[in-house]
Design an enzyme around this catalytic site. Structure first.
Site, PDB file in Angstrom:
ATOM      1  N   ALA A 170       5.821  34.291  14.727  1.00 43.49           N
ATOM      2  CA  ALA A 170       5.093  35.398  14.105  1.00 43.49           C
ATOM      3  C   ALA A 170       3.682  34.995  13.690  1.00 43.49           C
ATOM      4  O   ALA A 170       2.981  35.767  13.047  1.00 43.49           O
ATOM      5  CB  ALA A 170       5.872  35.897  12.894  1.00 43.49           C
ATOM      6  N   ASP A 187      -2.001  24.150  10.149  1.00 39.95           N
ATOM      7  CA  ASP A 187      -0.732  24.706   9.653  1.00 39.95           C
ATOM      8  C   ASP A 187       0.025  23.692   8.795  1.00 39.95           C
ATOM      9  O   ASP A 187       0.488  23.998   7.697  1.00 39.95           O
ATOM     10  CB  ASP A 187       0.185  25.090  10.822  1.00 39.95           C
ATOM     11  CG  ASP A 187      -0.284  26.327  11.556  1.00 39.95           C
ATOM     12  OD1 ASP A 187      -1.467  26.672  11.414  1.00 39.95           O
ATOM     13  OD2 ASP A 187       0.534  26.922  12.273  1.00 39.95           O
TER      14      ASP A 187
HETATM   15  O1  PMV Z   1      -0.763  31.689  15.703  1.00 42.76           O
HETATM   16  P1  PMV Z   1      -0.826  30.275  15.236  1.00 42.76           P
HETATM   17  O2  PMV Z   1      -0.257  30.084  13.875  1.00 42.76           O
HETATM   18  O3  PMV Z   1      -0.268  29.342  16.258  1.00 42.76           O
HETATM   19  O4  PMV Z   1      -2.385  29.921  15.035  1.00 42.76           O
HETATM   20  C1  PMV Z   1      -3.221  29.603  16.095  1.00 42.76           C
HETATM   21  C2  PMV Z   1      -4.614  29.385  15.575  1.00 42.76           C
HETATM   22  C3  PMV Z   1      -5.614  29.069  16.673  1.00 42.76           C
HETATM   23  O5  PMV Z   1      -6.882  28.945  16.033  1.00 42.76           O
HETATM   24  C4  PMV Z   1      -5.705  30.210  17.666  1.00 42.76           C
HETATM   25  C5  PMV Z   1      -5.280  27.784  17.423  1.00 42.76           C
HETATM   26  C6  PMV Z   1      -5.413  26.516  16.608  1.00 42.76           C
HETATM   27  O6  PMV Z   1      -4.839  25.500  17.037  1.00 42.76           O
HETATM   28  O7  PMV Z   1      -6.116  26.488  15.596  1.00 42.76           O
END
Ligand code: PMV
Length: 313
Positions: free
Chosen positions: A86, A135
């Site tokens: 998500a 993250d």
């Molecule tokens: O959707 P997610 O949580 O995988 O976030 C990706 C964020 C990006 O900037 C698109 C990729 C990244 O590695 O930062």
């Protein structure tokens, strides 16, 4: 016995641009993943099932490898309130809680930085080198985190990988109410990142949009520091338009963003796009939830939490 928990995250500003060295602003959400480990049984079990197949639960395999095999029999229990696929960092929350619980089980008391580093390694292993530490670091640190390619005030830690360096900074953040609308569909992050990278190479207008998204994230850190939530919301609205220009929004994401805007300081897609979720910054969470429900989307009501990695129940 060892136990640890870690939160989900949402990117408020700067996704995609961060891949090109621009800053991004992420917040920890009050949705947690908990891991409990007991040294009992006759083999490695996860949620009551034997862990044999390497493709099943790859994060567990990588975390076990990185925290020092050989492991004897273990009973690992994972409970999560973070929806998967998500764009909310479910795999990062799992990696952080799991690494912390495994190290504890070894009798160690790891710092959030050590856990963030190892959890980043877990994600790199699972995603074949395609991960930023945003993250995992946000999940480990809690609150609001600025990821940048240059060092600034409030440095938490920095990581280097394949010639790239990321500086993770702590930002002061109030416990802002957040509503998430999950589309239930998800395009792989790697595909979305590759698509944007191709566009940026071909089209100078797209490269300019990436820089603009970075600027919005910079302005967002100032709005947060001033506790100016309406200003932060306006920056999020503008970021959604930028992400649309990059081609990572979808009609469904646009529909949900439009639906919640009348009740929000700001709303946008969050994460890689192509599906995933929208994030609304609001002081009317009930109205935002009703608007999402009216559009056939189950809302998740949450808030920015200062609680990052925590050991114990
Ligand atoms: O959707 P997610 O949580 O995988 O976030 C990706 C964020 C990006 O900037 C698109 C990729 C990244 O590695 O930062």
């Amino acid at each position: 016995m060892a136990e640890a928990s870690a939160p989900a995250k949402a990117i408020l500003l700067g996704e995609h641009a961060v891949v090109f060295g621009e800053p991004a602003l992420a917040v920890a959400l009050d949705l947690r993943t908990r891991v409990r480990i007991e040294g009992r049984g006759t083999s490695l079990m996860v949620n009551g099932e034997p862990l044999q197949d390497k493709l099943r639960l790859p994060h567990v395999h990588h975390a076990l490898g990185l925290t020092g095999e050989p492991w004897g029999p273990l009973a690992i229990t994972i409970e999560s309130r973070v929806p998967g696929s998500a764009g909310l960092g479910s795999s990062a929350a799992l990696s952080v809680a799991l690494v912390a619980a495994l190290l504890q089980q070894k009798g160690l008391a790891p710092s959030p930085r050590d856990v963030a580093r190892l959890a980043f390694e877990v994600e790199l292993g699972v995603q074949r080198g395609m991960a930023s530490p945003a993250d995992t670091s946000t999940s480990a640190a809690g609150g609001a985190v600025l990821v940048d390619s240059v060092e600034g005030p409030g440095l938490l830690w920095s990581f280097e990988r394949s010639g790239r360096r990321w500086f993770l900074h702590r930002l002061e953040a109030p416990e802002l109410p957040i509503v998430i609308g999950n589309t239930g569909h998800r395009a792989p992050t790697g595909e979305m990142v590759a698509r944007v990278a191709q566009g940026v190479k071909r089209d100078p207008a797209m490269a300019a949009t990436v820089r603009e998204l970075g600027d919005l994230a910079r302005q967002g850190t100032k709005a947060l520091a001033a506790h100016d939530v309406p200003a932060l919301g306006k920056l999020m609205d503008r970021a959604h338009e930028g992400l649309r220009k990059l081609g990572v929004s979808t009609p469904r994401l646009d529909e949900l963003v439009q639906a919640v805007r009348p009740h929000s300081h700001g709303a946008k897609l969050t994460g890689a796009g192509g599906g995933g979720s929208i994030v609304a910054l609001t002081d009317k969470p009930r109205e935002v939830s009703e608007a999402l429900k009216a559009h056939g989307c189950m809302p998740i009501l949450t808030r920015v939490t200062p609680r990052g990695l925590e050991a114990g129940p």
